[in-house]
Design an enzyme around this catalytic site. Sequence first.
Site, PDB file in Angstrom:
ATOM      1  N   ASP A 241       0.867  -1.186   0.000  1.00  0.00           N
ATOM      2  CA  ASP A 241       0.000   0.000   0.000  1.00  0.00           C
ATOM      3  C   ASP A 241       0.903   1.234   0.000  1.00  0.00           C
ATOM      4  O   ASP A 241       1.750   1.375   0.881  1.00  0.00           O
ATOM      5  CB  ASP A 241      -0.902  -0.017   1.240  1.00  0.00           C
ATOM      6  CG  ASP A 241      -1.885   1.143   1.252  1.00  0.00           C
ATOM      7  OD1 ASP A 241      -3.072   0.930   1.004  1.00  0.00           O
ATOM      8  OD2 ASP A 241      -1.453   2.292   1.502  1.00  0.00           O
TER       9      ASP A 241
ATOM     10  N   ASP B 265      -3.772   2.440  -5.293  1.00  0.00           N
ATOM     11  CA  ASP B 265      -2.432   2.423  -4.676  1.00  0.00           C
ATOM     12  C   ASP B 265      -2.164   1.165  -3.863  1.00  0.00           C
ATOM     13  O   ASP B 265      -1.360   1.183  -2.939  1.00  0.00           O
ATOM     14  CB  ASP B 265      -2.243   3.669  -3.797  1.00  0.00           C
ATOM     15  CG  ASP B 265      -2.902   3.556  -2.440  1.00  0.00           C
ATOM     16  OD1 ASP B 265      -3.920   2.861  -2.326  1.00  0.00           O
ATOM     17  OD2 ASP B 265      -2.379   4.155  -1.491  1.00  0.00           O
ATOM     18  N   GLU B 266      -2.803   0.067  -4.219  1.00  0.00           N
ATOM     19  CA  GLU B 266      -2.690  -1.134  -3.410  1.00  0.00           C
ATOM     20  C   GLU B 266      -2.676  -2.380  -4.278  1.00  0.00           C
ATOM     21  O   GLU B 266      -3.396  -2.449  -5.265  1.00  0.00           O
ATOM     22  CB  GLU B 266      -3.946  -1.216  -2.535  1.00  0.00           C
ATOM     23  CG  GLU B 266      -3.679  -1.303  -1.065  1.00  0.00           C
ATOM     24  CD  GLU B 266      -4.976  -1.146  -0.304  1.00  0.00           C
ATOM     25  OE1 GLU B 266      -5.388   0.005  -0.090  1.00  0.00           O
ATOM     26  OE2 GLU B 266      -5.571  -2.157   0.049  1.00  0.00           O
TER      27      GLU B 266
HETATM   28  P1  DGT Z   1      -1.957   5.966   3.781  1.00  0.00           P
HETATM   29  O1  DGT Z   1      -2.143   4.722   2.961  1.00  0.00           O
HETATM   30  O2  DGT Z   1      -2.670   5.956   5.089  1.00  0.00           O
HETATM   31  O3  DGT Z   1      -0.513   6.371   3.934  1.00  0.00           O
HETATM   32  O4  DGT Z   1      -2.627   7.175   2.990  1.00  0.00           O
HETATM   33  P2  DGT Z   1      -3.290   7.218   1.562  1.00  0.00           P
HETATM   34  O5  DGT Z   1      -3.525   8.653   1.240  1.00  0.00           O
HETATM   35  O6  DGT Z   1      -2.491   6.459   0.555  1.00  0.00           O
HETATM   36  O7  DGT Z   1      -4.674   6.510   1.840  1.00  0.00           O
HETATM   37  P3  DGT Z   1      -5.397   5.305   1.110  1.00  0.00           P
HETATM   38  O8  DGT Z   1      -4.431   4.221   0.781  1.00  0.00           O
HETATM   39  O9  DGT Z   1      -6.572   4.947   1.959  1.00  0.00           O
HETATM   40  O10 DGT Z   1      -5.968   5.942  -0.213  1.00  0.00           O
HETATM   41  C1  DGT Z   1      -5.254   6.041  -1.422  1.00  0.00           C
HETATM   42  C2  DGT Z   1      -5.639   7.323  -2.138  1.00  0.00           C
HETATM   43  O11 DGT Z   1      -7.055   7.374  -2.321  1.00  0.00           O
HETATM   44  C3  DGT Z   1      -5.316   8.587  -1.356  1.00  0.00           C
HETATM   45  O12 DGT Z   1      -3.976   9.043  -1.551  1.00  0.00           O
HETATM   46  C4  DGT Z   1      -6.342   9.556  -1.805  1.00  0.00           C
HETATM   47  C5  DGT Z   1      -7.555   8.715  -2.121  1.00  0.00           C
HETATM   48  N1  DGT Z   1      -8.508   8.773  -0.974  1.00  0.00           N
HETATM   49  C6  DGT Z   1      -8.488   8.054   0.155  1.00  0.00           C
HETATM   50  N2  DGT Z   1      -9.490   8.382   0.985  1.00  0.00           N
HETATM   51  C7  DGT Z   1     -10.191   9.345   0.341  1.00  0.00           C
HETATM   52  C8  DGT Z   1     -11.365  10.118   0.671  1.00  0.00           C
HETATM   53  O13 DGT Z   1     -11.978   9.997   1.735  1.00  0.00           O
HETATM   54  N3  DGT Z   1     -11.777  11.036  -0.269  1.00  0.00           N
HETATM   55  C9  DGT Z   1     -11.123  11.184  -1.471  1.00  0.00           C
HETATM   56  N4  DGT Z   1     -11.572  12.072  -2.349  1.00  0.00           N
HETATM   57  N5  DGT Z   1     -10.030  10.502  -1.808  1.00  0.00           N
HETATM   58  C10 DGT Z   1      -9.561   9.597  -0.920  1.00  0.00           C
HETATM   59 CA    CA Z   2      -2.151   4.211   0.732  1.00  0.00          CA
HETATM   60 CA    CA Z   3      -4.831   2.154  -0.211  1.00  0.00          CA
END
Ligand code: DGT
Ligand code: CA
Ligand code: CA
Length: 369
Positions: A10, A110-111
């Site tokens: 991830d 991203d996974e």
């Molecule tokens: P992490 O994995 O906790 O380091 O952080 P992220 O940002 O990679 O989170 P993840 O893996 O749940 O989500 C991947 C991408 O999906 C993230 O960079 C932006 C998008 N995303 C996640 N949650 C939301 C949301 O609630 N709203 C929107 N618009 N996009 C989201």
């Molecule tokens: Ca992520």
């Molecule tokens: Ca993810």
Amino acid sequence: MQPRVIILVDFDYFFAQIEERKNPYIKDKPVVVCVYSGRSQDSGAVSTANYIARKYGVKSGMPIALAKSKLESVDAAFLPVDYEFYEEVSEKTMTILRGYADRFEQVGIDEAYLDVSQRVGGSFEQAAELAQRTKNDIQTRCELTCSIGIGPNKLVAKIAADAQKPDGLTVVKPDQVESFLVPLPVDRLIGVGVKTKEKMEAMGIRTIGDLAKYDARRLIEIFGRKLGTYFHNASMGIDDEPVQERGEAESISRIATLKEDTRDLNAILDRTDRLCEEVHEDVRQKGVSFKSIGIIAVLTDMSVRSRSKTYENPANELETLRRTAGELFEKLLNESELKLRRVGIKVSNFAKEQKTQKQITSFLGDSES
Ligand code: DGT
Ligand code: CA
Ligand code: CA
């Protein structure tokens, strides 16, 4: 039997990390990637934020205005989402990751799950080395960090990946599954969302260990057979779901511009007949059957219309495709006044070659996550 060895990769704060890579000068600041709704200047929601911004309490889904107020006193970067670019980056990373797996399954942007059982001969030590090499490779070639979980199945690998973020690598061997899961809050399980968590809390279930001890029959009474069974198995780290290679494509389509804008059904079908042939040729080469046939029309005002029809039994004949497309275009013309500029044909809902057993994730539609 040799244990399965499953890796979940991830990427860390994916959209925001890509933005940092684009503009390295923002790297030491809070970075907030926003989906602006356009209604007023700051209306919209946070898509994601880097870990510096998260320290100030900024989270995905939060209103942009609230994120701004949390970062009032610091120099922060607020940037609009650039999905197309993130998708491009995602494709590149996924191509690299695929090379490290016996079987590969991308989930979301991203996974990805990598089944590496064979290439590491069932060894979790070797899998950890492989995972470290994967991380290094991704760092060198994409300048991105990711968090990796390794476990005997997808469920454990996913929770392991979440255990240490960012840039983490967490290995949970089969004999460590129980002690790893027992203390974790129950909502770490996929399928346990806010509502289910509250319900479970009222039942005295706070941790995955509490859930594992809970009477399985009672769980089934409360949540139904499918979900109750899933919760019971998941709490003990049981998950047989295979890492599933995705079919090459989820749909096959062709679109073309008409010689002139028209509402003449014959002129339209003259063009779409050829598109049907092309789609059919693709279908034939891929050896798939489809259940859904769709048409796409771009009207003179550039608005897009689509119609589709889904059959009970999969088909693959050109004649079915042509006939259905004809019916759908006739219907569409009756329902709209404008001329058509572009037309397209699409087939989807492919029938799988062999029926796969119903798996845990197919339960998850019943629950929020
Ligand atoms: P992490 O994995 O906790 O380091 O952080 P992220 O940002 O990679 O989170 P993840 O893996 O749940 O989500 C991947 C991408 O999906 C993230 O960079 C932006 C998008 N995303 C996640 N949650 C939301 C949301 O609630 N709203 C929107 N618009 N996009 C989201
Ligand atoms: Ca992520
Ligand atoms: Ca993810």
